[in-house]
Design a protein around this motif. Structure first.
Motif, PDB file in Angstrom:
ATOM      1  N   PHE A 134     -25.055  67.958  -2.746  1.00 32.09           N
ATOM      2  CA  PHE A 134     -26.125  67.165  -2.139  1.00 32.09           C
ATOM      3  C   PHE A 134     -27.276  66.959  -3.142  1.00 32.09           C
ATOM      4  CE2 PHE A 134     -29.762  67.328   1.139  1.00 32.09           C
ATOM      5  CZ  PHE A 134     -29.662  65.984   1.457  1.00 32.09           C
ATOM      6  N   LYS A 244     -31.010  65.978   7.265  1.00 38.21           N
ATOM      7  CA  LYS A 244     -31.052  66.294   5.837  1.00 38.21           C
ATOM      8  C   LYS A 244     -30.635  65.037   5.087  1.00 38.21           C
ATOM      9  CE  LYS A 244     -31.594  70.795   6.722  1.00 38.21           C
ATOM     10  NZ  LYS A 244     -31.564  70.741   8.179  1.00 38.21           N
ATOM     11  N   ASP A 245     -31.591  64.232   4.655  1.00 32.78           N
ATOM     12  CA  ASP A 245     -31.199  63.079   3.850  1.00 32.78           C
ATOM     13  C   ASP A 245     -32.269  62.720   2.827  1.00 32.78           C
ATOM     14  OD1 ASP A 245     -31.549  60.419   6.365  1.00 32.78           O
ATOM     15  OD2 ASP A 245     -33.060  61.616   5.367  1.00 32.78           O
ATOM     16  N   ALA A 252     -28.926  56.130  -0.710  1.00 35.10           N
ATOM     17  CA  ALA A 252     -29.277  57.317   0.067  1.00 35.10           C
ATOM     18  C   ALA A 252     -28.099  58.280   0.092  1.00 35.10           C
ATOM     19  CB  ALA A 252     -29.668  56.927   1.482  1.00 35.10           C
ATOM     20  N   SER A 254     -26.864  61.678   2.548  1.00 36.15           N
ATOM     21  CA  SER A 254     -27.183  62.391   3.787  1.00 36.15           C
ATOM     22  C   SER A 254     -26.131  63.440   4.085  1.00 36.15           C
ATOM     23  CB  SER A 254     -27.251  61.419   4.969  1.00 36.15           C
ATOM     24  OG  SER A 254     -28.090  60.323   4.685  1.00 36.15           O
TER      25      SER A 254
END
Length: 356
Positions: A134, A244-245, A252, A254
């Protein structure tokens, strides 16, 4: 090579998970379990009834003579226990935050240097492959970043008791916030320039000077901004407890978890679940339609909470066996705590706090 004798202090959720890891890792040998209540008996039973039990950590340090300690107690006790353990020349693993003050955190670090012992802080997401992915994907989005994160917990029963006890020393945006502030700092690799925050006390069951709902906002030197929201208690909404992004000029990324139903909002296992990462690409063609489809990365095989705790303890073991330089690890721990405390001050003072 002899196993590292470790004393487990605090046998609640996190202490039990760490003890399970020590029980399974041959290079560790649990020499005692410490808690003020009955949790140590339940944990010992879970681990086969093998270990000495203590009500008092000072007595346990004197009798067991451990090589290392694991501290999973409430934050306002971390400094005292860590300093006493270091006096006994023990390495220290301590759940986040390192202490309930910056000065206390710095005293622990200085004491560790004096006796040449390791201190590792429990930033569990740093050992989670999905969260590492992430962060790496967020770094590809360009600058500035917009980081949106929350973890609201509609707690009741046992977990509401845990939260009430935590709020005797820290607010939710400090206790949980340090995790996500640390994530934001890793994503931006930039310094904060100011923070602002709001908070409100929604229960008579918590101290008069604390609040059980809060939201913080951070501005970074590179233009990035981030917010984090945390609420604890039976009144907290569960409709959007897990966001959570990250958004950047190029798109983007996420975390999209299917397990976001109400029953999991105060479940510790659900707090590290990711399941899927969705990557969205912003690039358009001449018709102003997207050039690329969203990319979904399925993460069904990710480690559970106990496995993550085991990875943390393998890192603690490595730091001791290989004499790792932990200065950056501890600098980051202090940095995220400083930002969290500044946000807490912003709530209490009702104004933006600027960093020099």
């Amino acid at each position: 090579m002899n196993p590292i004798k470790i004393l487990v202090i605090g046998c609640g959720n996190m202490g039990a998970a760490h003890a399970q890891a020590y029980h399974e890792i041959p290079d560790f040998e649990i020499c005692g379990l410490v808690s003020r209540g009955k949790s140590k008996e339940a944990l010992n039973q879970q681990l086969g009834g093998l270990y000495q039990l203590f009500d008092n950590y000072e007595e346990a340090l004197h009798i067991c003579k451990p090589d290392a300690v694991c501290i999973s107690t409430y934050p306002d006790t971390h400094e005292g226990i860590a300093l006493e353990a270091l006096k006994h020349h023990c390495h220290v693993f301590v759940e986040k935050p390192l202490a309930d003050t910056i000065s206390g955190s710095e005293r622990i670090i200085e004491a560790a240097k004096e006796v040449n012992k390791k201190v590792v802080v429990g930033y569990i997401l740093r050992h989670h492959p999905s969260w590492m992915l992430f962060i790496n994907e967020a770094k590809k989005l360009g600058k500035p970043l917009v980081m949106r994160m929350n973890l609201n917990q509609q707690s009741q029963g046992y977990m509401w008791e845990v939260h009430k006890n935590l709020m005797k020393s820290l607010s939710p945006i400090v206790d949980c916030g340090v995790h996500y502030i640390d994530i934001m700092c890793q994503m931006t690799q930039s310094k904060p320039i100011s923070v602002s925050a709001i908070g409100v006390r929604l229960s008579e069951d918590i101290p008069q000077d604390n609040y059980n709902y809060g939201q913080l906002q951070i501005r970074f030197e590179d233009g990035s901004v981030g917010w984090y929201e945390a609420g604890w208690g039976p009144m907290i909404s569960d409709t959007a407890f897990f966001i959570k992004d990250v958004i950047g000029p190029k798109g983007a990324v996420s975390i999209v978890s299917k397990n976001t139903e109400a029953s999991l909002s105060d479940n510790i296992e659900g707090h590290t679940k990711t399941e899927n990462i969705k990557i969205h690409f912003a690039e358009l063609n001449a018709d102003n339609t997207f050039l690329k489809k969203d990319n979904w990365i399925n993460l069904q095989e990710e480690p559970d909470h106990n496995e993550l705790c085991k990875r943390e303890q393998l890192y603690f073991l490595k730091s001791i066996r290989e004499n790792l330089d932990l200065s950056e690890h501890l600098t980051d721990a202090i940095n995220s705590l400083k930002i969290a405390f500044a946000c807490d001050a912003a709530v209490r003072k009702g104004k933006t706090i600027r960093f020099s």
